[in-house]
Design a protein around this motif. Structure first.
Motif, mmCIF file in Angstrom:
data_model
loop_
_atom_site.group_PDB
_atom_site.id
_atom_site.type_symbol
_atom_site.label_atom_id
_atom_site.label_comp_id
_atom_site.label_asym_id
_atom_site.label_seq_id
_atom_site.Cartn_x
_atom_site.Cartn_y
_atom_site.Cartn_z
ATOM 1 N N GLY A 1 -11.752 -134.299 20.352
ATOM 2 C CA GLY A 1 -11.786 -136.148 20.709
ATOM 3 C C GLY A 1 -11.413 -136.104 22.663
ATOM 4 O O GLY A 1 -10.866 -136.000 22.772
ATOM 5 N N GLU A 2 -12.119 -137.106 22.816
ATOM 6 C CA GLU A 2 -11.147 -138.451 24.063
ATOM 7 C C GLU A 2 -11.019 -139.661 23.874
ATOM 8 O O GLU A 2 -12.072 -140.254 23.052
ATOM 9 N N ASN A 3 -10.553 -139.492 24.724
ATOM 10 C CA ASN A 3 -9.447 -141.377 24.081
ATOM 11 C C ASN A 3 -9.707 -142.073 23.041
ATOM 12 O O ASN A 3 -9.738 -143.492 22.310
ATOM 13 N N VAL A 4 -9.066 -140.813 22.077
ATOM 14 C CA VAL A 4 -9.407 -141.167 21.213
ATOM 15 C C VAL A 4 -8.103 -140.248 20.035
ATOM 16 O O VAL A 4 -7.606 -139.504 20.105
ATOM 17 N N THR A 5 -7.365 -141.183 19.056
ATOM 18 C CA THR A 5 -6.035 -140.461 18.379
ATOM 19 C C THR A 5 -6.685 -140.949 16.990
ATOM 20 O O THR A 5 -7.258 -141.766 16.631
ATOM 21 N N VAL A 6 -5.295 -139.559 15.993
ATOM 22 C CA VAL A 6 -5.876 -139.502 14.432
ATOM 23 C C VAL A 6 -5.058 -139.969 14.132
ATOM 24 O O VAL A 6 -4.127 -139.369 13.989
ATOM 25 N N VAL A 7 -4.898 -140.833 13.186
ATOM 26 C CA VAL A 7 -3.613 -141.416 12.774
ATOM 27 C C VAL A 7 -3.372 -140.929 11.206
ATOM 28 O O VAL A 7 -4.268 -141.307 10.357
ATOM 29 N N ASP A 8 -2.447 -140.768 10.391
ATOM 30 C CA ASP A 8 -2.003 -140.574 9.707
ATOM 31 C C ASP A 8 -2.089 -141.265 8.869
ATOM 32 O O ASP A 8 -0.982 -142.042 8.756
ATOM 33 N N VAL A 9 -3.092 -141.871 7.753
ATOM 34 C CA VAL A 9 -2.556 -143.651 6.907
ATOM 35 C C VAL A 9 -2.332 -143.548 5.796
ATOM 36 O O VAL A 9 -2.208 -143.842 4.962
ATOM 37 N N GLY A 10 -0.982 -141.594 5.170
ATOM 38 C CA GLY A 10 -0.687 -141.531 3.859
ATOM 39 C C GLY A 10 -1.488 -140.906 3.664
ATOM 40 O O GLY A 10 -3.242 -140.887 3.034
ATOM 41 N N GLY A 11 -1.305 -139.411 2.613
ATOM 42 C CA GLY A 11 -1.637 -138.741 1.628
ATOM 43 C C GLY A 11 -2.684 -137.613 2.495
ATOM 44 O O GLY A 11 -3.242 -137.209 1.637
ATOM 45 N N GLY A 12 -2.241 -137.292 3.346
ATOM 46 C CA GLY A 12 -3.279 -136.553 4.821
ATOM 47 C C GLY A 12 -4.568 -137.175 4.953
ATOM 48 O O GLY A 12 -4.994 -136.608 6.264
ATOM 49 N N ASP A 13 -4.687 -138.748 4.739
ATOM 50 C CA ASP A 13 -5.841 -139.177 4.897
ATOM 51 C C ASP A 13 -5.311 -139.575 6.552
ATOM 52 O O ASP A 13 -4.588 -140.152 7.044
ATOM 53 N N THR B 1 -18.180 -134.160 3.609
ATOM 54 C CA THR B 1 -17.144 -134.914 3.473
ATOM 55 C C THR B 1 -15.962 -135.120 4.668
ATOM 56 O O THR B 1 -15.243 -133.563 4.629
ATOM 57 N N GLN B 2 -16.019 -135.354 6.054
ATOM 58 C CA GLN B 2 -14.362 -135.588 6.224
ATOM 59 C C GLN B 2 -14.169 -136.739 6.273
ATOM 60 O O GLN B 2 -14.336 -137.806 7.124
ATOM 61 N N THR B 3 -12.417 -136.262 6.202
ATOM 62 C CA THR B 3 -11.414 -138.138 5.995
ATOM 63 C C THR B 3 -9.823 -137.731 5.777
ATOM 64 O O THR B 3 -9.166 -138.421 6.438
ATOM 65 N N THR B 4 -9.725 -136.889 6.475
ATOM 66 C CA THR B 4 -8.448 -135.794 6.448
ATOM 67 C C THR B 4 -8.228 -135.731 7.792
ATOM 68 O O THR B 4 -8.574 -135.837 9.232
ATOM 69 N N VAL B 5 -7.168 -135.479 7.707
ATOM 70 C CA VAL B 5 -6.204 -136.253 9.761
ATOM 71 C C VAL B 5 -6.523 -134.247 10.158
ATOM 72 O O VAL B 5 -7.004 -134.873 11.111
ATOM 73 N N GLN B 6 -6.210 -133.246 9.125
ATOM 74 C CA GLN B 6 -6.995 -131.571 9.539
ATOM 75 C C GLN B 6 -7.928 -131.952 9.951
ATOM 76 O O GLN B 6 -8.967 -131.310 11.106
ATOM 77 N N ASP B 7 -9.155 -132.545 9.340
ATOM 78 C CA ASP B 7 -10.568 -132.669 9.270
ATOM 79 C C ASP B 7 -10.798 -133.422 10.788
ATOM 80 O O ASP B 7 -11.719 -132.365 11.968
#
Length: 383
Positions: free
Chosen positions: A253-265, A241-247
């Protein structure tokens, strides 16, 4: 004799075409390193080019283009080529060396063989130069290889079976070329196109002795006092499973951003960085995950995900697996690099089974500059 200007021009044009075709054709020369019979057992024979009599082979004997080698019943041989590749000849096998060469002004090599009958196993050094070629022709077709291990079997009627044990193999018959996934084989019959790739059959399970009858348990003290039977450990379904910001940030990534939605997710979006406010979202982008080590050759189950995809957006996936944790060829649910997993819960292509390492690649797209798909979680199951 009078020669018109047009005749001279035509003659000049023809000569120019011939010169250009000759100069553009790859020019190969004999390699400085020898191709030799590196090992043999039993009776193995060689027919040198230009000779009409077969002679008994010996370890260390060199082979050149035009030479033939055959093994007798209960015999086998190994040929090592000038660049390190090898071919094993099983009993009752005959092959010919059609061509051996190195390009004069490049690093490309060519090894071309003819297999008349029998079974061979090739272990081909990785062909870095795209112009390099390792090919085995048979009465029914040809096997073309680029750095791998595989078998070629030819029956008396010329029917050919090509098995890809590892790497990249293609089969050609009647002008049609078929890619053979790892762990699959094809059949080529004379004057027919290759069959559809099929998985290598698994060996039958071992035959276990029957359990003792109840009256035997009461009659034989040794059976009563024996240790209790061990429990059978069946393969357990596991989920990566991959669900966290760290994951998500552990991938590429290319032209994407990982947004922290809380709790590390984390949530993957086409969101642009600050200072790029003309439109908030890129039209498309990708996320190639980090590698997951299954710990053993795995049988893969499904790929599923949680996401938000407004009507003008799209999210789809491809999967790559291997046993070296470095060769990543992403394909869809039918093993094709041009197809994608578009429905969550889809079965993973069976051609990935037997590999230890896995990655997914997510493709995000939008036609509305004010909307983006949102990838929240990815799950891949395996045994």
């Amino acid at each position: 004799m009078n020669i018109s200007k047009s005749s001279v021009l035509i003659l000049f044009f023809v000569i120019t075409l011939v010169f250009v075709s000759i100069s553009c054709s790859p020019s190969y020369q004999a390699p400085s390193e020898l191709t030799t019979i590196s090992a043999l057992t039993g009776e193995v024979f060689v027919l040198k080019a230009g000779i009409t009599t077969w002679t008994k082979a010996s370890a260390g004997m060199s082979l050149e283009a035009g030479d033939r080698i055959k093994t007798s019943a209960g015999s086998n041989a190994v040929v090592t080529f000038f660049e390190g590749s090898t071919i094993d000849l099983a009993a009752d096998t005959e092959i010919s060396v059609s061509e051996l060469g190195i390009a004069k002004h490049a690093d490309s090599t060519i090894i071309k063989l003819w297999q008349q009958i029998g079974k061979t196993r090739s272990r081909v050094e990785k062909l870095v130069d795209p112009a390099s070629r390792y090919e085995i022709d048979t009465p029914a077709g040809a096997a073309v290889v680029r750095g791998s291990i595989g078998d070629v079997e030819v029956d008396k009627d010329g029917t050919t079976r090509i098995t890809n044990i590892e790497g990249r193999w293609h089969g050609i018959g009647q002008g049609k070329e078929v890619f053979i996934p790892q762990g699959y084989y094809i059949i080529i019959k004379p004057k027919q196109v290759p069959s559809i790739p099929a998985p290598i059959p698994l060996p039958p399970p071992p035959i276990l002795p029957p359990p003792p009858l109840p009256d035997q348990l009461s009659t034989w003290p040794s059976l009563r006092q024996s240790a209790p039977p061990q429990s059978v450990h069946l393969p357990q379904l596991q989920t990566w499973t991959q669900t966290t910001v760290q994951d998500f940030n552990s991938g590429i990534g290319e032209n994407v951003t990982v947004v922290d939605v809380g709790g590390g997710d984390g949530t993957v979006m086409l969101l642009k960085s600050e200072g790029q406010e003309v439109t908030p979202y890129y039209p498309s982008g990708t996320l190639e995950s980090s590698s997951h080590d299954c710990g053993h050759p795995a049988d893969f189950g499904t790929i599923s995900w949680d996401s938000q995809t407004p009507g003008s957006t799209e999210l789809k996936f491809q999967i790559a697996t291997n046993n070296d944790n470095s060769t990543w060829n992403f394909v869809g649910p039918d093993g094709n690099p041009a197809t994608y997993y578009e429905t969550s819960g889809t079965d993973i292509w069976s051609g990935n089974d037997g590999n230890r390492y896995i990655r997914y690649k997510a493709y995000l797209r939008t036609t509305d500059p004010d909307q983006t798909p949102e990838l929240e979680e990815v799950r891949i199951t395996y045994y």
